[in-house]
Design a protein around this motif. Sequence first.
Motif, PDB file in Angstrom:
ATOM      1  N   PHE A 149      14.097   7.598  -0.718  1.00 14.61           N
ATOM      2  CA  PHE A 149      14.660   6.267  -0.984  1.00 14.61           C
ATOM      3  C   PHE A 149      14.228   5.730  -2.345  1.00 14.61           C
ATOM      4  O   PHE A 149      14.372   4.543  -2.629  1.00 14.61           O
ATOM      5  N   GLY A 150      13.695   6.623  -3.180  1.00 15.54           N
ATOM      6  CA  GLY A 150      13.238   6.189  -4.487  1.00 15.54           C
ATOM      7  C   GLY A 150      11.795   6.599  -4.685  1.00 15.54           C
ATOM      8  O   GLY A 150      11.138   7.095  -3.772  1.00 15.54           O
ATOM      9  N   CYS A 151      11.334   6.380  -5.910  1.00 17.98           N
ATOM     10  CA  CYS A 151      10.059   6.967  -6.319  1.00 17.98           C
ATOM     11  C   CYS A 151       9.417   6.087  -7.372  1.00 17.98           C
ATOM     12  O   CYS A 151      10.097   5.587  -8.273  1.00 17.98           O
ATOM     13  N   GLY A 155      11.845   6.104 -10.168  1.00 21.48           N
ATOM     14  CA  GLY A 155      12.727   4.996  -9.788  1.00 21.48           C
ATOM     15  C   GLY A 155      13.755   5.459  -8.786  1.00 21.48           C
ATOM     16  O   GLY A 155      13.411   6.064  -7.770  1.00 21.48           O
ATOM     17  N   ARG A 156      15.010   5.219  -9.116  1.00 22.73           N
ATOM     18  CA  ARG A 156      16.086   5.500  -8.182  1.00 22.73           C
ATOM     19  C   ARG A 156      16.251   6.994  -7.902  1.00 22.73           C
ATOM     20  O   ARG A 156      16.125   7.833  -8.798  1.00 22.73           O
ATOM     21  N   TYR A 185       9.935   2.351  -0.448  1.00 25.99           N
ATOM     22  CA  TYR A 185      11.066   1.780  -1.193  1.00 25.99           C
ATOM     23  C   TYR A 185      12.299   1.562  -0.313  1.00 25.99           C
ATOM     24  O   TYR A 185      13.297   1.033  -0.784  1.00 25.99           O
TER      25      TYR A 185
ATOM     26  N   PHE B 260      12.808 -10.495  -0.399  1.00 22.97           N
ATOM     27  CA  PHE B 260      12.895  -9.140  -0.936  1.00 22.97           C
ATOM     28  C   PHE B 260      13.754  -8.249  -0.040  1.00 22.97           C
ATOM     29  O   PHE B 260      14.664  -7.557  -0.526  1.00 22.97           O
ATOM     30  N   ASP B 264      17.120  -6.676  -1.437  1.00 22.30           N
ATOM     31  CA  ASP B 264      17.142  -5.224  -1.605  1.00 22.30           C
ATOM     32  C   ASP B 264      18.286  -4.600  -0.812  1.00 22.30           C
ATOM     33  O   ASP B 264      18.756  -3.507  -1.142  1.00 22.30           O
ATOM     34  N   PRO B 302       9.648  -2.944  -6.030  1.00 26.17           N
ATOM     35  CA  PRO B 302       9.844  -1.535  -6.374  1.00 26.17           C
ATOM     36  C   PRO B 302      10.537  -1.398  -7.734  1.00 26.17           C
ATOM     37  O   PRO B 302      11.277  -2.281  -8.153  1.00 26.17           O
ATOM     38  N   LYS B 303      10.285  -0.286  -8.340  1.00 25.56           N
ATOM     39  CA  LYS B 303      10.948   0.015  -9.621  1.00 25.56           C
ATOM     40  C   LYS B 303      12.470  -0.002  -9.477  1.00 25.56           C
ATOM     41  O   LYS B 303      13.190  -0.255 -10.436  1.00 25.56           O
ATOM     42  N   THR B 304      12.920   0.292  -8.277  1.00 28.63           N
ATOM     43  CA  THR B 304      14.365   0.382  -8.040  1.00 28.63           C
ATOM     44  C   THR B 304      15.005  -0.969  -7.755  1.00 28.63           C
ATOM     45  O   THR B 304      16.211  -1.055  -7.559  1.00 28.63           O
TER      46      THR B 304
END
Lengths: 312, 312
Positions: A149-151, A155-156, A185, B260, B264, B302-304
Amino acid sequence: MAPLPQRCVIREVGLRDGLQSIQTVLPTERKIEWIRAAHEAGQREIEVGSFVPARLLPQLADTAELVAYAKTLPDLFVSVLVPNLKGAERALEMQADLMLVPLSASEAHSLANLRKTPDEVVAEVARMRAARDASGAKTLIEGGIGTAFGCTLQGRVEPAEVLRRMQALLDAGADRVSLADTVGYANPAAVRALFEAAREIAGERLCCAHFHDTRGLALANVYAALQAGVTRFDATLGGIGGCPHAPGASGNASSEDLAFMLADMGIDTGIDIERLLALRARVAQWLEGETLHGTLWRAGLPKTFGAIAHHA
Amino acid sequence: MAPLPQRCVIREVGLRDGLQSIQTVLPTERKIEWIRAAHEAGQREIEVGSFVPARLLPQLADTAELVAYAKTLPDLFVSVLVPNLKGAERALEMQADLMLVPLSASEAHSLANLRKTPDEVVAEVARMRAARDASGAKTLIEGGIGTAFGCTLQGRVEPAEVLRRMQALLDAGADRVSLADTVGYANPAAVRALFEAAREIAGERLCCAHFHDTRGLALANVYAALQAGVTRFDATLGGIGGCPHAPGASGNASSEDLAFMLADMGIDTGIDIERLLALRARVAQWLEGETLHGTLWRAGLPKTFGAIAHHA
């Protein structure tokens, strides 16, 4: 509304995903006590450790001994994590019931955490499958797709990429696949969408969901995955764990909170929650100074909680 | 899968449900700062206090002043809690946009918390409605049904009983109704079932869900309620709160974690989460020594996370 399942399995991964990410090295006899008590509390699937080089994870150096012990307990399905063929050979030798091979859908996370590209992991799974088939062992191979689901590094991560990796793992000979939100994430909508898509590819071979509670969404994500047909969930007692290569990640879904949520919804996990809470208290003592998570241990069971645990 | 809504409202109840259950008495100027900053962060519905006798809840004695201030902010929908006709008269006098009348579905909780039976509350709502209609004020009346999923005093509360109370509130003249898990006894399956049944009775007049995170299920319950068509959720910044008459209850759904989760998932709340987190940090300073909850403040976004907050 799709009916919720009648039964679910909580796979305890505290001895692996939990212990690998904390400082305290738990002595083997404590781990054996943990496994025994978890089994007494009704847990029937436990990931007891990881066949990685002891210099990398000294906390898990006693995995072979734990597999041997766990296999003496009736009806206990014994899993281990194996990062490579060498680890798989040890799992086969020890007759583990399942070996989980981690693959990171994120290239960046894969290189940082596994020092391999995802394609290299898939190739390794094919070699593991050949080794398993040649050995005659019954050990199942699960391809566990992390950072699905992301990192935190990359990121995505595109769902299409995750699904492509999943297909590749199945093609390479994995018996089962699972999806992990390694760094916390995921959100319920993303969980439902990805698991539904994954189920279309893998069917019943999509066997497990692994959520972290980094942003408080682990149980909401479980509820979403349940609606997508998932009936097996990784969790750790006291929510211990996280990924050392994923900064900010902290806390798996807590086994006791998850067991409570499922039981309170009328879903049988076979777990005696009071016993599991008693075990949590002991593990918390053993891990004094480490951060444990979860809420049920503090709040207690509601007065209305009437589910009777059925041991499998 | 029923589509999730495009927009949701998070009604901030920290200044009422949060502050009433903690020791620290926040000075009026701090509360005004809180309301102003919450409005700047995009919050458009705030329960600013409660018209109860100051001797019972000295923390909330400045409610009239807060209503007057909050009403100066553009597009802010200003709510207050009123336990009785006298409180309602003050709410009408101050031209609050909404007054929430709490009713406990549990008789035991009702007597302990409100010193009235549920039937007496319904009768009071009828008097409030008459007073509202006579006054010409536009203040809406919301019947908020607490302990809708069970109660620490009484235990089980039958869904049929909750629905009967809901119908009675509507019949007595409540413009809206809402359901609250006052003590953290709800689970996602129960939430979905009760809200779906309630919606069949109340339709769009079923306006809000109020969850506590006592056993870690607040956000999972929100996700379940979303699927039952609910689009407004009570929450408190930092998850502060609980019910003084419900032992063990601790922590509302945290506004920032909820904002969030919704954002999200692509659900617009109009909230700028970074600003809300900055406000949380200030409130945490003001409430030093009190227990705050939530996870996002520690983990960060999250970065995403790419949702852009749209101010209403």
